[in-house]
Design a protein around this motif. Sequence first.
Motif, mmCIF file in Angstrom:
data_model
loop_
_atom_site.group_PDB
_atom_site.id
_atom_site.type_symbol
_atom_site.label_atom_id
_atom_site.label_comp_id
_atom_site.label_asym_id
_atom_site.label_seq_id
_atom_site.Cartn_x
_atom_site.Cartn_y
_atom_site.Cartn_z
ATOM 1 N N CYS A 472 0.815 -1.222 0.000
ATOM 2 C CA CYS A 472 0.000 0.000 0.000
ATOM 3 C C CYS A 472 0.850 1.274 0.000
ATOM 4 N N THR A 473 2.152 1.148 0.219
ATOM 5 C CA THR A 473 3.022 2.337 0.255
ATOM 6 C C THR A 473 4.242 2.129 -0.646
ATOM 7 N N PRO A 474 4.038 1.858 -1.938
ATOM 8 C CA PRO A 474 5.169 1.539 -2.820
ATOM 9 C C PRO A 474 6.159 2.686 -2.980
ATOM 10 N N ARG A 475 5.709 3.940 -2.791
ATOM 11 C CA ARG A 475 6.603 5.082 -2.959
ATOM 12 C C ARG A 475 7.616 5.200 -1.821
ATOM 13 N N ARG A 476 7.417 4.431 -0.748
ATOM 14 C CA ARG A 476 8.302 4.546 0.400
ATOM 15 C C ARG A 476 9.440 3.504 0.377
ATOM 16 N N VAL A 477 9.552 2.752 -0.714
ATOM 17 C CA VAL A 477 10.705 1.858 -0.849
ATOM 18 C C VAL A 477 11.959 2.724 -0.946
ATOM 19 N N PRO A 478 12.947 2.550 -0.051
ATOM 20 C CA PRO A 478 14.134 3.419 -0.070
ATOM 21 C C PRO A 478 14.875 3.347 -1.399
ATOM 22 N N ALA A 479 15.441 4.471 -1.805
ATOM 23 C CA ALA A 479 16.139 4.541 -3.091
ATOM 24 C C ALA A 479 17.372 3.645 -3.133
ATOM 25 N N HIS A 480 17.969 3.395 -1.973
ATOM 26 C CA HIS A 480 19.196 2.598 -1.932
ATOM 27 C C HIS A 480 18.939 1.098 -1.837
ATOM 28 N N THR A 481 17.684 0.653 -1.899
ATOM 29 C CA THR A 481 17.343 -0.742 -1.632
ATOM 30 C C THR A 481 18.080 -1.714 -2.564
ATOM 31 N N SER A 482 18.042 -1.469 -3.847
ATOM 32 C CA SER A 482 18.668 -2.402 -4.792
ATOM 33 C C SER A 482 20.164 -2.535 -4.527
ATOM 34 N N ARG A 483 20.807 -1.402 -4.264
ATOM 35 C CA ARG A 483 22.250 -1.436 -3.997
ATOM 36 C C ARG A 483 22.555 -2.220 -2.721
ATOM 37 N N LEU A 484 21.740 -2.033 -1.676
ATOM 38 C CA LEU A 484 21.963 -2.743 -0.421
ATOM 39 C C LEU A 484 21.729 -4.237 -0.584
ATOM 40 N N LEU A 485 20.673 -4.619 -1.308
ATOM 41 C CA LEU A 485 20.386 -6.040 -1.494
ATOM 42 C C LEU A 485 21.496 -6.730 -2.288
ATOM 43 N N VAL A 486 22.079 -6.034 -3.245
ATOM 44 C CA VAL A 486 23.217 -6.604 -3.979
ATOM 45 C C VAL A 486 24.360 -6.892 -3.013
ATOM 46 N N ARG A 487 24.611 -5.964 -2.106
ATOM 47 C CA ARG A 487 25.685 -6.172 -1.134
ATOM 48 C C ARG A 487 25.374 -7.342 -0.202
ATOM 49 N N LEU A 488 24.110 -7.478 0.228
ATOM 50 C CA LEU A 488 23.736 -8.553 1.134
ATOM 51 C C LEU A 488 23.925 -9.931 0.504
ATOM 52 N N HIS A 489 23.705 -10.027 -0.804
ATOM 53 C CA HIS A 489 23.685 -11.338 -1.452
ATOM 54 C C HIS A 489 24.918 -11.627 -2.308
ATOM 55 N N THR A 490 25.898 -10.752 -2.263
ATOM 56 C CA THR A 490 27.107 -10.958 -3.056
ATOM 57 C C THR A 490 28.248 -11.411 -2.154
ATOM 58 N N PRO A 491 28.878 -12.552 -2.427
ATOM 59 C CA PRO A 491 30.020 -13.006 -1.620
ATOM 60 C C PRO A 491 31.126 -11.962 -1.584
ATOM 61 N N GLU A 492 31.865 -11.939 -0.479
ATOM 62 C CA GLU A 492 32.908 -10.931 -0.308
ATOM 63 C C GLU A 492 34.019 -11.054 -1.347
ATOM 64 N N SER A 493 34.176 -12.240 -1.911
ATOM 65 C CA SER A 493 35.236 -12.440 -2.899
ATOM 66 C C SER A 493 34.941 -11.768 -4.241
ATOM 67 N N VAL A 494 33.663 -11.366 -4.435
ATOM 68 C CA VAL A 494 33.284 -10.703 -5.682
ATOM 69 C C VAL A 494 33.415 -9.202 -5.501
ATOM 70 N N PRO A 495 34.249 -8.533 -6.308
ATOM 71 C CA PRO A 495 34.418 -7.077 -6.136
ATOM 72 C C PRO A 495 33.150 -6.333 -6.551
ATOM 73 N N LEU A 496 32.811 -5.311 -5.760
ATOM 74 C CA LEU A 496 31.632 -4.489 -6.068
ATOM 75 C C LEU A 496 32.068 -3.051 -6.303
ATOM 76 N N ASP A 497 31.293 -2.373 -7.132
ATOM 77 C CA ASP A 497 31.500 -0.952 -7.335
ATOM 78 C C ASP A 497 30.885 -0.206 -6.159
ATOM 79 N N ARG A 498 31.720 0.271 -5.262
ATOM 80 C CA ARG A 498 31.209 0.898 -4.038
ATOM 81 C C ARG A 498 30.648 2.294 -4.296
ATOM 82 N N GLY A 499 30.767 2.778 -5.514
ATOM 83 C CA GLY A 499 30.214 4.097 -5.799
ATOM 84 C C GLY A 499 28.720 4.074 -5.961
#
Length: 499
Positions: A472-499
């Motif tokens: 009921c509140t789709p506009r309140r999904v934080p803008a950083h959500t996709s970036r955070l979820l990538v970090r949560l599910h990516t093994p530490e051995s895989v380099p990420l673009d921290r920018g």
Amino acid sequence: MSLDAAPGIIAVTLVTVATVAIGTWGLRFSRTTSDFFVASRTVHPRLNASAIGGEYLSAASFLGIAGLVLTFGAEMLWYPIGWTAGYLVLLVLVAAPLRRSGAYTLPDFAEARLGSRAIRLLCSLLVVAIGWLYLMPQFQGAGITLHAVAGAPTWTGPLIVGAVVLVNVMSGGMRSITFVQAFQYWLKLTALLLPAAVLLIVWAGEGRPRPDVDAAWSLPLADGGGIGLYTTYSLILATFLGTMGLPHVVVRFYTNPDGRAARQTTLTVLALLGVFYLIPPVYGALGRVHTAELASADALVLELPRLMLPGPLGDVLTGLVVAGAFAAFLSTSSGLTIALAGVLSQDLVAKLPQHRLSGVAAFRLASVVAVAIPCIAAVAVPHVSIARAVGLAFAVAASTFCPLLLLGIWWRRLTDVGAAAGLMIGFVGSGGAVVWTLSGGSEPPLLDALLAQPAAWSVPLAFAAMVLGSLCTPRRVPAHTSRLLVRLHTPESVPLDRG
């Protein structure tokens, strides 16, 4: 001091001295605020697994399971099964992503995921409520133990355990407590295993006497028709899902170096818990032969060695189980105090007017508050079943933090409004059931069953509220959500673009 009380008092003294000594030794490794909160995230998986086993195997595990099996039969084995299987759920769904979040506490994770200070405050209050509900039976168990073995007033146990825990936690924080809890796991396992082996030999030498019990005592599902089955399944749901919402369990995964180490830790914990939980049912079954001679079900593990083996050997075995029981109270209380102090110091003490305390000083002040309240409650309400109180804490955790963690880690569309709705509905439902149960409510039977084991309805309600509130509140999904979820599910051995 009587001769009967001597083994128990000596055991309590030795465990207390050893706990303080190991904690003091660990103090030399604690230098920074990060050491106090998460041991600077450098704990090896095997050491961490032993420490988790030490803090997780509480009064309910050491004393409560045997007493429940003695009183209610095989259906109570769902408690240890659920408490162990909860780590399997944690391993598959939560352990590695939670470590990769970089948070110190559950409120840290909630704020990072949802970008909301209000959600952080709400999670802080829930952590404190669950932690206090879990701490109270630890202090009660200490009182029962000292009363059973030495005839001491029941208030002395909470006072001693609270004092020792504060000394260790305030001196070295997480870094120091890790060594203490790892030692205490192996002490508890030895203290339960050796007497059980001796008592089984005695039982076999006596001709394997069997208690006169009805067949229902050995059935794995609760009797009582539909109400009985509801109670069993609700208990299973609470224990399977409640583990991930316990503050002292979750904070341990922040101490691992990375997500892979968190998974290795969880696998080792499963093995350690599986070995330990084979033993308490042995005491419950042997206790059926001596039911008439026992003072209380919760004291079964403490009294059984002397009942089956009077004399010096029985005294030695009694001293050993008392040492293990006291280690259980100390280790679990220490883990809970660490978790609560971390939340209280960051979210409450830091908000006090004229706050000028350093991070370590605020942590120490919060530790006193974390211990004092449940200690007072344990003295004021001394007759609540240990395992029942712990089971209710699991139900509250399963109804609040379990939906938040699972949806926060695996569902992109979760919003702060949905999270708040689920947390509040889950807490009001399960928390109201806790108040009803602890106040002695018992009628009518269906209502009593629904409130005594609320997880079967409170967990689905919490999930539904979070999902519906978020949709009921789709506009309140934080803008950083996709970036955070990538970090949560990516093994530490895989380099990420921290920018």
